[in-house]
Scaffold this active site. Structure first.
Site, PDB file in Angstrom:
ATOM      1  N   PRO A   1       0.793  -1.224   0.000  1.00  0.00           N
ATOM      2  CA  PRO A   1       0.000   0.000   0.000  1.00  0.00           C
ATOM      3  C   PRO A   1       0.834   1.288   0.000  1.00  0.00           C
ATOM      4  O   PRO A   1       1.873   1.364   0.645  1.00  0.00           O
ATOM      5  CB  PRO A   1      -0.823  -0.099   1.295  1.00  0.00           C
ATOM      6  CG  PRO A   1      -0.162  -1.145   2.107  1.00  0.00           C
ATOM      7  CD  PRO A   1       0.512  -2.082   1.158  1.00  0.00           C
ATOM      8  N   ASN A   2       0.334   2.238  -0.760  1.00  0.00           N
ATOM      9  CA  ASN A   2       0.886   3.600  -0.861  1.00  0.00           C
ATOM     10  C   ASN A   2       2.190   3.691  -1.665  1.00  0.00           C
ATOM     11  O   ASN A   2       2.706   4.791  -1.867  1.00  0.00           O
ATOM     12  CB  ASN A   2       1.097   4.238   0.535  1.00  0.00           C
ATOM     13  CG  ASN A   2      -0.220   4.352   1.285  1.00  0.00           C
ATOM     14  OD1 ASN A   2      -1.185   4.886   0.735  1.00  0.00           O
ATOM     15  ND2 ASN A   2      -0.288   3.848   2.493  1.00  0.00           N
TER      16      ASN A   2
ATOM     17  N   ARG B   1       4.681  11.066  -2.247  1.00  0.00           N
ATOM     18  CA  ARG B   1       4.545  10.943  -0.791  1.00  0.00           C
ATOM     19  C   ARG B   1       5.889  11.167  -0.095  1.00  0.00           C
ATOM     20  O   ARG B   1       6.930  10.698  -0.579  1.00  0.00           O
ATOM     21  CB  ARG B   1       3.953   9.566  -0.439  1.00  0.00           C
ATOM     22  CG  ARG B   1       4.931   8.422  -0.317  1.00  0.00           C
ATOM     23  CD  ARG B   1       4.268   7.078  -0.058  1.00  0.00           C
ATOM     24  NE  ARG B   1       4.109   6.778   1.343  1.00  0.00           N
ATOM     25  CZ  ARG B   1       4.343   5.560   1.870  1.00  0.00           C
ATOM     26  NH1 ARG B   1       4.708   4.556   1.109  1.00  0.00           N
ATOM     27  NH2 ARG B   1       4.172   5.356   3.146  1.00  0.00           N
TER      28      ARG B   1
ATOM     29  N   TYR C   1      11.250   8.974   1.208  1.00  0.00           N
ATOM     30  CA  TYR C   1      11.266   7.980   0.123  1.00  0.00           C
ATOM     31  C   TYR C   1      11.928   8.488  -1.157  1.00  0.00           C
ATOM     32  O   TYR C   1      12.129   7.698  -2.087  1.00  0.00           O
ATOM     33  CB  TYR C   1       9.832   7.513  -0.171  1.00  0.00           C
ATOM     34  CG  TYR C   1       9.173   6.885   1.039  1.00  0.00           C
ATOM     35  CD1 TYR C   1       9.664   5.696   1.571  1.00  0.00           C
ATOM     36  CD2 TYR C   1       8.089   7.496   1.668  1.00  0.00           C
ATOM     37  CE1 TYR C   1       9.095   5.129   2.699  1.00  0.00           C
ATOM     38  CE2 TYR C   1       7.505   6.925   2.797  1.00  0.00           C
ATOM     39  CZ  TYR C   1       8.014   5.745   3.303  1.00  0.00           C
ATOM     40  OH  TYR C   1       7.451   5.181   4.416  1.00  0.00           O
TER      41      TYR C   1
ATOM     42  N   ASN D   1       7.861  -5.560  -1.133  1.00  0.00           N
ATOM     43  CA  ASN D   1       7.835  -4.490  -0.143  1.00  0.00           C
ATOM     44  C   ASN D   1       6.398  -4.452   0.368  1.00  0.00           C
ATOM     45  O   ASN D   1       5.529  -3.859  -0.280  1.00  0.00           O
ATOM     46  CB  ASN D   1       8.234  -3.148  -0.748  1.00  0.00           C
ATOM     47  CG  ASN D   1       8.281  -2.043   0.306  1.00  0.00           C
ATOM     48  OD1 ASN D   1       7.794  -2.234   1.427  1.00  0.00           O
ATOM     49  ND2 ASN D   1       8.861  -0.904  -0.039  1.00  0.00           N
TER      50      ASN D   1
ATOM     51  N   ALA E   1       3.282  -0.865   4.861  1.00  0.00           N
ATOM     52  CA  ALA E   1       2.782  -0.870   6.245  1.00  0.00           C
ATOM     53  C   ALA E   1       2.357  -2.272   6.697  1.00  0.00           C
ATOM     54  O   ALA E   1       2.411  -2.588   7.897  1.00  0.00           O
ATOM     55  CB  ALA E   1       1.614   0.099   6.368  1.00  0.00           C
TER      56      ALA E   1
ATOM     57  N   HIS F   1       4.388  -4.642   9.098  1.00  0.00           N
ATOM     58  CA  HIS F   1       4.354  -4.549  10.558  1.00  0.00           C
ATOM     59  C   HIS F   1       3.096  -5.161  11.159  1.00  0.00           C
ATOM     60  O   HIS F   1       2.958  -5.226  12.378  1.00  0.00           O
ATOM     61  CB  HIS F   1       4.466  -3.068  10.974  1.00  0.00           C
ATOM     62  CG  HIS F   1       5.480  -2.311  10.177  1.00  0.00           C
ATOM     63  ND1 HIS F   1       6.820  -2.633  10.187  1.00  0.00           N
ATOM     64  CD2 HIS F   1       5.363  -1.269   9.286  1.00  0.00           C
ATOM     65  CE1 HIS F   1       7.476  -1.807   9.360  1.00  0.00           C
ATOM     66  NE2 HIS F   1       6.611  -0.983   8.813  1.00  0.00           N
TER      67      HIS F   1
ATOM     68  N   ASP G   1       1.905 -15.746   6.316  1.00  0.00           N
ATOM     69  CA  ASP G   1       1.456 -17.135   6.102  1.00  0.00           C
ATOM     70  C   ASP G   1       1.490 -17.510   4.624  1.00  0.00           C
ATOM     71  O   ASP G   1       1.843 -18.642   4.269  1.00  0.00           O
ATOM     72  CB  ASP G   1       0.029 -17.332   6.642  1.00  0.00           C
ATOM     73  CG  ASP G   1      -0.006 -17.413   8.166  1.00  0.00           C
ATOM     74  OD1 ASP G   1       1.072 -17.494   8.789  1.00  0.00           O
ATOM     75  OD2 ASP G   1      -1.117 -17.393   8.731  1.00  0.00           O
TER      76      ASP G   1
ATOM     77  N   GLU H   1      12.518  -9.438   1.284  1.00  0.00           N
ATOM     78  CA  GLU H   1      11.739  -8.284   1.759  1.00  0.00           C
ATOM     79  C   GLU H   1      12.568  -7.009   1.542  1.00  0.00           C
ATOM     80  O   GLU H   1      13.756  -6.988   1.853  1.00  0.00           O
ATOM     81  CB  GLU H   1      11.436  -8.462   3.254  1.00  0.00           C
ATOM     82  CG  GLU H   1      10.669  -7.297   3.852  1.00  0.00           C
ATOM     83  CD  GLU H   1      10.550  -7.389   5.377  1.00  0.00           C
ATOM     84  OE1 GLU H   1      11.091  -8.346   5.986  1.00  0.00           O
ATOM     85  OE2 GLU H   1       9.941  -6.493   5.963  1.00  0.00           O
TER      86      GLU H   1
ATOM     87  N   HIS I   1      12.722  -2.627   1.888  1.00  0.00           N
ATOM     88  CA  HIS I   1      12.195  -1.332   2.334  1.00  0.00           C
ATOM     89  C   HIS I   1      13.081  -0.219   1.796  1.00  0.00           C
ATOM     90  O   HIS I   1      14.312  -0.357   1.780  1.00  0.00           O
ATOM     91  CB  HIS I   1      12.146  -1.241   3.865  1.00  0.00           C
ATOM     92  CG  HIS I   1      11.213  -2.248   4.445  1.00  0.00           C
ATOM     93  ND1 HIS I   1       9.853  -2.111   4.388  1.00  0.00           N
ATOM     94  CD2 HIS I   1      11.462  -3.436   5.039  1.00  0.00           C
ATOM     95  CE1 HIS I   1       9.289  -3.167   4.942  1.00  0.00           C
ATOM     96  NE2 HIS I   1      10.241  -3.986   5.333  1.00  0.00           N
TER      97      HIS I   1
ATOM     98  N   SER J   1      13.119   2.951   3.111  1.00  0.00           N
ATOM     99  CA  SER J   1      13.684   3.621   4.285  1.00  0.00           C
ATOM    100  C   SER J   1      14.281   2.576   5.233  1.00  0.00           C
ATOM    101  O   SER J   1      13.991   1.379   5.103  1.00  0.00           O
ATOM    102  CB  SER J   1      12.583   4.417   5.000  1.00  0.00           C
ATOM    103  OG  SER J   1      11.560   3.532   5.455  1.00  0.00           O
TER     104      SER J   1
ATOM    105  N   ARG K   1      13.394   4.452  12.303  1.00  0.00           N
ATOM    106  CA  ARG K   1      12.162   5.255  12.292  1.00  0.00           C
ATOM    107  C   ARG K   1      11.338   4.990  13.559  1.00  0.00           C
ATOM    108  O   ARG K   1      11.873   4.529  14.555  1.00  0.00           O
ATOM    109  CB  ARG K   1      11.383   4.951  11.000  1.00  0.00           C
ATOM    110  CG  ARG K   1      12.196   5.331   9.744  1.00  0.00           C
ATOM    111  CD  ARG K   1      11.405   5.123   8.477  1.00  0.00           C
ATOM    112  NE  ARG K   1      10.222   5.979   8.437  1.00  0.00           N
ATOM    113  CZ  ARG K   1       9.239   5.843   7.535  1.00  0.00           C
ATOM    114  NH1 ARG K   1       9.321   4.905   6.605  1.00  0.00           N
ATOM    115  NH2 ARG K   1       8.202   6.648   7.566  1.00  0.00           N
TER     116      ARG K   1
ATOM    117  N   ARG L   1       7.599   0.622  13.501  1.00  0.00           N
ATOM    118  CA  ARG L   1       8.139   0.086  12.243  1.00  0.00           C
ATOM    119  C   ARG L   1       9.321  -0.852  12.467  1.00  0.00           C
ATOM    120  O   ARG L   1       9.845  -1.452  11.523  1.00  0.00           O
ATOM    121  CB  ARG L   1       8.590   1.220  11.318  1.00  0.00           C
ATOM    122  CG  ARG L   1       7.468   2.110  10.848  1.00  0.00           C
ATOM    123  CD  ARG L   1       7.973   3.148   9.852  1.00  0.00           C
ATOM    124  NE  ARG L   1       7.123   4.319   9.879  1.00  0.00           N
ATOM    125  CZ  ARG L   1       6.007   4.476   9.153  1.00  0.00           C
ATOM    126  NH1 ARG L   1       5.628   3.542   8.325  1.00  0.00           N
ATOM    127  NH2 ARG L   1       5.289   5.570   9.264  1.00  0.00           N
TER     128      ARG L   1
HETATM  129  C1  DQA Z   1       8.286   1.104   3.768  1.00  0.00           C
HETATM  130  C2  DQA Z   1       8.393   1.289   5.287  1.00  0.00           C
HETATM  131  C3  DQA Z   1       7.040   1.061   5.947  1.00  0.00           C
HETATM  132  O1  DQA Z   1       7.152   1.232   7.352  1.00  0.00           O
HETATM  133  C4  DQA Z   1       6.037   2.062   5.415  1.00  0.00           C
HETATM  134  O2  DQA Z   1       4.751   1.810   5.973  1.00  0.00           O
HETATM  135  C5  DQA Z   1       5.967   2.093   3.934  1.00  0.00           C
HETATM  136  C6  DQA Z   1       7.215   1.999   3.166  1.00  0.00           C
HETATM  137  C7  DQA Z   1       9.609   1.420   3.046  1.00  0.00           C
HETATM  138  O3  DQA Z   1       9.757   0.994   1.904  1.00  0.00           O
HETATM  139  O4  DQA Z   1      10.483   2.092   3.600  1.00  0.00           O
HETATM  140  O5  DQA Z   1       4.905   2.318   3.343  1.00  0.00           O
HETATM  141  O6  DQA Z   1       7.977  -0.251   3.497  1.00  0.00           O
END
Ligand code: DQA
Length: 164
Positions: free
Chosen positions: A9-10, A17, A22, A73, A76, A79, A86, A97, A99, A101, A106, A110
């Site tokens: 998401p996002n 954003r 980012y 990735n 959110a 977490h 699963d 995985e 990220h 950031s 942070r 997170r």
């Molecule tokens: C993220 C870190 C997450 O905590 C955050 O909710 C994101 C982006 C990252 O790529 O740094 O949406 O996954």
């Protein structure tokens, strides 16, 4: 060999954003960089983004027959999502995985990734370059898997045939 890149998401909002966290790069630009590297390594790559947990679970499940590796990735959901964890466990496809950031530098909420323990590894904190590093790591994992399969095939071919 095929790798599926799953974006949570996002991440469709990258470039807009929180640029201070980012950076200015858009998701499409990150994907075209990854595709370039994958092509050089003769790896097919598919990209998928969703803001919905269930759609991400469905995509991971599809990978069971369709992919040799997953780069994810979960944003959110990293977490919070036992369902995504699963699904990764269930498909048994090597998963990295990512990220953008450094999640450990942070807010405290997170610092814990629910999916990390079921992944081959985690790359966090290198900005959009984290994705490139993940692709490099995935190419290495896939070449090791291929070498192991080839060694097994050679062993089987050399094994004495059993009488019926
Ligand atoms: C993220 C870190 C997450 O905590 C955050 O909710 C994101 C982006 C990252 O790529 O740094 O949406 O996954």
């Amino acid at each position: 060999m095929k790798v599926v890149v799953i974006q949570g998401p996002n991440l469709n909002m990258l470039g807009l954003r929180e640029q201070n966290i980012y950076g200015p790069m858009k998701l499409e630009d990150i994907h075209s960089q990854m595709e370039g590297y994958a092509k050089q390594s003769s790896i097919e790559v598919e990209f998928f983004q969703s803001n919905l947990e269930g759609e991400i679970v469905d995509k991971i499940q599809e990978c069971i027959d369709d992919a040799n590796g997953i780069i994810i990735n979960p944003a959110a959901y990293s977490h919070t999502s036992i369902a995504i964890r699963d699904a990764i466990m269930a498909v048994k496809v090597p998963t990295i995985e990512v990220h953008i950031s450094n999640i450990y530098a942070r807010e405290e909420f997170r610092h814990k990734s629910i999916v990390a323990p079921v992944c081959s590894g985690q790359i966090t904190g290198f900005g959009p370059f984290s994705y490139h590093l993940a692709m490099v790591a995935m190419v290495q994992i896939l070449s090791e898997v291929k070498a192991m399969q080839e060694a097994q095939n050679t062993q089987q071919a050399a094994a004495p045939k059993q009488d019926k």
